[in-house]
Design an enzyme around this catalytic site. Structure first.
Site, mmCIF file in Angstrom:
data_model
loop_
_atom_site.group_PDB
_atom_site.id
_atom_site.type_symbol
_atom_site.label_atom_id
_atom_site.label_comp_id
_atom_site.label_asym_id
_atom_site.label_seq_id
_atom_site.Cartn_x
_atom_site.Cartn_y
_atom_site.Cartn_z
ATOM 1 N N LYS A 1 0.849 -1.199 0.000
ATOM 2 C CA LYS A 1 0.000 0.000 0.000
ATOM 3 C C LYS A 1 0.885 1.250 0.000
ATOM 4 O O LYS A 1 0.744 2.123 -0.852
ATOM 5 C CB LYS A 1 -0.879 -0.012 1.232
ATOM 6 C CG LYS A 1 -1.432 1.344 1.642
ATOM 7 C CD LYS A 1 -2.365 1.277 2.822
ATOM 8 C CE LYS A 1 -1.699 1.502 4.140
ATOM 9 N NZ LYS A 1 -1.407 2.884 4.493
ATOM 10 N N ASN A 2 1.827 1.315 0.923
ATOM 11 C CA ASN A 2 2.611 2.550 1.102
ATOM 12 C C ASN A 2 3.583 2.796 -0.023
ATOM 13 O O ASN A 2 4.075 3.908 -0.184
ATOM 14 C CB ASN A 2 3.344 2.522 2.449
ATOM 15 C CG ASN A 2 2.367 2.676 3.600
ATOM 16 O OD1 ASN A 2 1.173 2.915 3.371
ATOM 17 N ND2 ASN A 2 2.852 2.516 4.805
ATOM 18 N N CYS B 1 -4.775 11.725 12.963
ATOM 19 C CA CYS B 1 -5.191 10.316 12.851
ATOM 20 C C CYS B 1 -5.335 9.782 14.262
ATOM 21 O O CYS B 1 -5.135 10.498 15.231
ATOM 22 C CB CYS B 1 -4.205 9.520 12.032
ATOM 23 S SG CYS B 1 -2.626 9.463 12.820
ATOM 24 N N ARG C 1 -0.174 14.684 12.997
ATOM 25 C CA ARG C 1 0.885 14.268 12.075
ATOM 26 C C ARG C 1 1.160 15.482 11.189
ATOM 27 O O ARG C 1 0.507 15.705 10.200
ATOM 28 C CB ARG C 1 0.457 13.031 11.302
ATOM 29 C CG ARG C 1 0.427 11.817 12.234
ATOM 30 C CD ARG C 1 -0.062 10.564 11.572
ATOM 31 N NE ARG C 1 0.834 10.096 10.521
ATOM 32 C CZ ARG C 1 0.500 9.083 9.722
ATOM 33 N NH1 ARG C 1 -0.694 8.538 9.837
ATOM 34 N NH2 ARG C 1 1.325 8.674 8.789
ATOM 35 N N PRO C 2 2.151 16.273 11.591
ATOM 36 C CA PRO C 2 2.391 17.557 10.930
ATOM 37 C C PRO C 2 2.857 17.399 9.486
ATOM 38 O O PRO C 2 3.329 16.327 9.094
ATOM 39 C CB PRO C 2 3.490 18.171 11.787
ATOM 40 C CG PRO C 2 4.151 17.037 12.456
ATOM 41 C CD PRO C 2 3.105 15.995 12.663
ATOM 42 N N LEU D 1 7.299 19.989 7.312
ATOM 43 C CA LEU D 1 8.503 19.733 6.498
ATOM 44 C C LEU D 1 8.167 19.748 5.001
ATOM 45 O O LEU D 1 8.950 20.213 4.170
ATOM 46 C CB LEU D 1 9.124 18.394 6.886
ATOM 47 C CG LEU D 1 9.671 18.314 8.311
ATOM 48 C CD1 LEU D 1 10.091 16.895 8.644
ATOM 49 C CD2 LEU D 1 10.830 19.278 8.493
ATOM 50 N N ASP E 1 5.549 0.755 11.890
ATOM 51 C CA ASP E 1 4.321 0.080 11.448
ATOM 52 C C ASP E 1 4.252 -1.365 11.910
ATOM 53 O O ASP E 1 3.240 -2.029 11.694
ATOM 54 C CB ASP E 1 4.205 0.128 9.916
ATOM 55 C CG ASP E 1 3.935 1.532 9.441
ATOM 56 O OD1 ASP E 1 3.994 1.781 8.232
ATOM 57 O OD2 ASP E 1 3.690 2.404 10.291
ATOM 58 N N ARG F 1 -8.318 -0.865 5.257
ATOM 59 C CA ARG F 1 -7.492 0.148 4.596
ATOM 60 C C ARG F 1 -6.140 -0.428 4.205
ATOM 61 O O ARG F 1 -5.505 0.040 3.276
ATOM 62 C CB ARG F 1 -7.247 1.325 5.566
ATOM 63 C CG ARG F 1 -8.423 2.216 5.788
ATOM 64 C CD ARG F 1 -7.993 3.461 6.531
ATOM 65 N NE ARG F 1 -6.824 4.059 5.880
ATOM 66 C CZ ARG F 1 -6.115 5.052 6.417
ATOM 67 N NH1 ARG F 1 -6.453 5.533 7.602
ATOM 68 N NH2 ARG F 1 -5.087 5.575 5.801
HETATM 69 C C1 EPZ Z 1 4.568 7.074 6.302
HETATM 70 O O1 EPZ Z 1 3.815 8.108 6.905
HETATM 71 C C2 EPZ Z 1 3.650 5.861 6.270
HETATM 72 N N1 EPZ Z 1 2.475 6.166 5.468
HETATM 73 C C3 EPZ Z 1 3.233 5.471 7.682
HETATM 74 O O2 EPZ Z 1 2.491 4.261 7.591
HETATM 75 C C4 EPZ Z 1 4.483 5.202 8.517
HETATM 76 O O3 EPZ Z 1 4.097 4.929 9.836
HETATM 77 C C5 EPZ Z 1 5.393 6.440 8.472
HETATM 78 O O4 EPZ Z 1 5.725 6.758 7.103
HETATM 79 C C6 EPZ Z 1 6.699 6.220 9.226
HETATM 80 O O5 EPZ Z 1 7.395 5.139 8.680
HETATM 81 C C7 EPZ Z 1 2.543 6.069 4.134
HETATM 82 O O6 EPZ Z 1 3.581 5.753 3.571
HETATM 83 C C8 EPZ Z 1 1.291 6.372 3.376
HETATM 84 P P1 EPZ Z 1 6.688 10.534 8.170
HETATM 85 P P2 EPZ Z 1 4.369 9.628 6.854
HETATM 86 O O7 EPZ Z 1 6.426 11.805 7.474
HETATM 87 O O8 EPZ Z 1 5.075 9.877 5.570
HETATM 88 C C9 EPZ Z 1 7.352 13.695 11.568
HETATM 89 C C10 EPZ Z 1 0.638 2.855 7.882
HETATM 90 O O9 EPZ Z 1 0.378 2.258 8.915
HETATM 91 N N2 EPZ Z 1 6.994 14.712 10.566
HETATM 92 O O10 EPZ Z 1 7.882 9.689 7.744
HETATM 93 O O11 EPZ Z 1 3.257 10.520 7.223
HETATM 94 C C11 EPZ Z 1 6.159 12.845 11.983
HETATM 95 O O12 EPZ Z 1 5.443 13.475 13.025
HETATM 96 C C12 EPZ Z 1 1.092 4.306 7.933
HETATM 97 O O13 EPZ Z 1 0.643 2.352 6.734
HETATM 98 C C13 EPZ Z 1 7.127 16.061 10.894
HETATM 99 O O14 EPZ Z 1 7.514 16.411 12.000
HETATM 100 O O15 EPZ Z 1 5.418 9.596 8.043
HETATM 101 C C14 EPZ Z 1 6.834 11.571 12.462
HETATM 102 O O16 EPZ Z 1 7.286 11.730 13.789
HETATM 103 C C15 EPZ Z 1 0.815 4.889 9.284
HETATM 104 N N3 EPZ Z 1 6.814 17.003 9.955
HETATM 105 C C16 EPZ Z 1 8.070 11.466 11.566
HETATM 106 O O17 EPZ Z 1 8.244 12.749 10.966
HETATM 107 C C17 EPZ Z 1 6.397 16.654 8.684
HETATM 108 O O18 EPZ Z 1 6.156 17.554 7.863
HETATM 109 C C18 EPZ Z 1 7.905 10.450 10.462
HETATM 110 O O19 EPZ Z 1 6.754 10.792 9.746
HETATM 111 C C19 EPZ Z 1 6.278 15.271 8.376
HETATM 112 C C20 EPZ Z 1 6.584 14.317 9.328
#
Ligand code: EPZ
Length: 421
Positions: free
Chosen positions: A22-23, A118, A123-124, A127, A308, A400
């Site tokens: 999916k991801n 969520c 989830r900001p 960045l 995950d 999902r």
């Molecule tokens: C991806 O989410 C995955 N989703 C998530 O899987 C997964 O848990 C996550 O990566 C971490 O591996 C998809 O790929 C669709 P991040 P993503 O941006 O991209 C912080 C599932 O179960 N952050 O890598 O949203 C954030 O708070 C889902 O399939 C900022 O601070 O994750 C977190 O602590 C759930 N500012 C860290 O970075 C930002 O602008 C990692 O988040 C973006 C992120």
């Protein structure tokens, strides 16, 4: 709403075929907007999130065909004419936010709703937005929407992600490919999902170097061609079923169609529980140990232990012989499954971003509530080794992210029934 009725206590024995990721698929669907030529993706899982993303693509004017039986998605974005992604779709799925990078990258304009939170907290996307601004793209906020505007060629430059973010890395790549003379992403995410996106974009004519390393360098090209590409298998599904195979002493599973290169040191960690893990090409075989040894873990960005799989690992540890802990350094509050596991009789407690577990606990069937995708599958894992029946409510979370979960598990000895709540 649907629920599962799960009859425990069942060992799992047999073969399970792994579905597409999916991801890894979601960024590919967004990348299809970067070309006027038809694009085809195979090995795309039939999951709610894919249907949702297909609808987001249709809203902006792309033609999307999902050949479900063949797990193929055909996209023709030649007539994209509406450059907005509405709140009611983006709030359903955070990955819709990739539309920002894709639309402004291809068309120089995008208006995309800020994603909702969520189940486990904020989830900001700061960045994503700062990175786009660093690229020379104009970002403004307008009543919960992000408006992005870009000249034909933006200045480019570089941006460091702190923390490293999968979504931000993906969005910046989608925006830069056709628009930024030269753009460097420092501390880029190294997930296989990012590596696959870069490989596919390069096959479409993009110029991206460094995928899978700390620094990704993108240089502008004028256009991308279409093509046919195969999506990766789902490494989180693989990890989930490998864990499932350890929780009953008589369980023995063979997982087919895996890519073990995407698992980091997860197989080695699982061997430390006493499980027998053998990898032969695309087949991973896991045999449960007589007695599960407690193995504590801390999650990290790839190639660290995936957040995950955090809930699934903690669930397994409820059956291990002794004390252990699971710490999540990526999401500090992703523990909504803990009170539900306690209802099944598990002995665990959360302090800040760490859950401490004492096992083995004899689990007893109960009624429990899904809260998010990975928490829900953990309740299924627990219910399959609990005495008597459990019911797991709100399993739309599961739909999902896991393709035909009950079909796969029932084929290897589980007793899951889907019913109306
Ligand atoms: C991806 O989410 C995955 N989703 C998530 O899987 C997964 O848990 C996550 O990566 C971490 O591996 C998809 O790929 C669709 P991040 P993503 O941006 O991209 C912080 C599932 O179960 N952050 O890598 O949203 C954030 O708070 C889902 O399939 C900022 O601070 O994750 C977190 O602590 C759930 N500012 C860290 O970075 C930002 O602008 C990692 O988040 C973006 C992120």
């Amino acid at each position: 709403m649907d629920k599962f009725i799960v009859k425990g206590k069942t060992p799992l024995r047999g073969d399970i075929s792994i579905s597409g990721s999916k991801n890894a698929a979601l960024p590919l669907l967004a990348a299809a907007l970067l070309t006027d030529e038809p694009v085809r993706f195979s090995n795309v899982p039939r999951l709610q999130d894919i249907y949702t993303f297909n609808n987001v693509l249709r809203v902006v004017g792309a033609q999307v065909q999902f050949l479900e039986e063949q797990n193929q998605v055909h996209i023709d974005a030649n007539n994209v004419n509406y450059l907005e992604a509405p709140y009611d779709l983006v709030r359903k799925m955070r990955a819709s936010f990739y539309m920002l990078g894709a639309l402004v990258g291809k068309h120089g304009y995008a208006k995309v709703s800020m994603p909702g939170g969520c189940a486990w907290g904020p989830r900001p996307v700061d960045l994503h937005l700062k990175g786009l601004e660093a690229m020379g793209i104009q970002i403004t906020l307008d009543k919960g929407y992000v408006v992005a505007k870009a000249d034909d060629q933006v200045s480019g430059g570089s941006f460091r992600l702190e923390p490293s973010s999968v979504g931000a890395t993906i969005n910046l790549i989608l925006a830069a490919v056709l628009r930024a003379k030269s753009f460097r992403i420092e501390n880029a995410a190294k997930e296989p999902d990012v590596v696959q996106l870069c490989r596919v974009l390069n096959e479409m004519g993009a110029r991206i170097e460094g995928a899978g390393t700390d620094t990704i360098h993108i240089q502008k090209v004028d256009k991308l061609t279409g093509g046919t590409f195969r999506n990766d298998p789902d490494r989180i599904e693989v990890g989930t079923f490998m864990i499932a195979a350890t929780m009953h002493p008589d369980s023995h599973l063979r997982l087919l169609g895996c890519n073990a290169d995407h698992l980091g040191n997860f197989p080695e960690l699982l061997r430390q529980t006493g499980a027998q893990v053998s990898i032969d090409g695309e087949t991973i075989e896991v045999k449960a140990p007589e007695v599960l040894q407690p193995v504590s873990i801390t999650t990290g960005i790839y190639p660290g232990f995936p957040t995950d799989l955090q809930a699934q690992w903690a669930t397994m540890l409820t059956q291990a012989n002794g004390h252990s802990s699971v710490t999540d350094t990526v999401y500090f509050d992703r523990f909504s499954y803990v009170p539900e596991l306690s209802r099944l009789g598990a002995d665990l407690k959360v302090e800040q971003n760490k859950v401490s577990i004492h096992g083995p606990s004899k689990l007893e069937g109960a009624s429990v509530m899904s809260t998010d995708l990975r928490a829900s599958v953990s309740l299924v894992l627990a219910a399959m080794v609990a005495e008597n029946s459990s019911e797991i409510l709100r399993i739309y979370h599961l739909d999902r992210g896991y393709e035909s979960l009950e079909g796969k598990l029932n084929a290897v000895g589980a007793k899951l029934t889907r019913a109306q709540e």
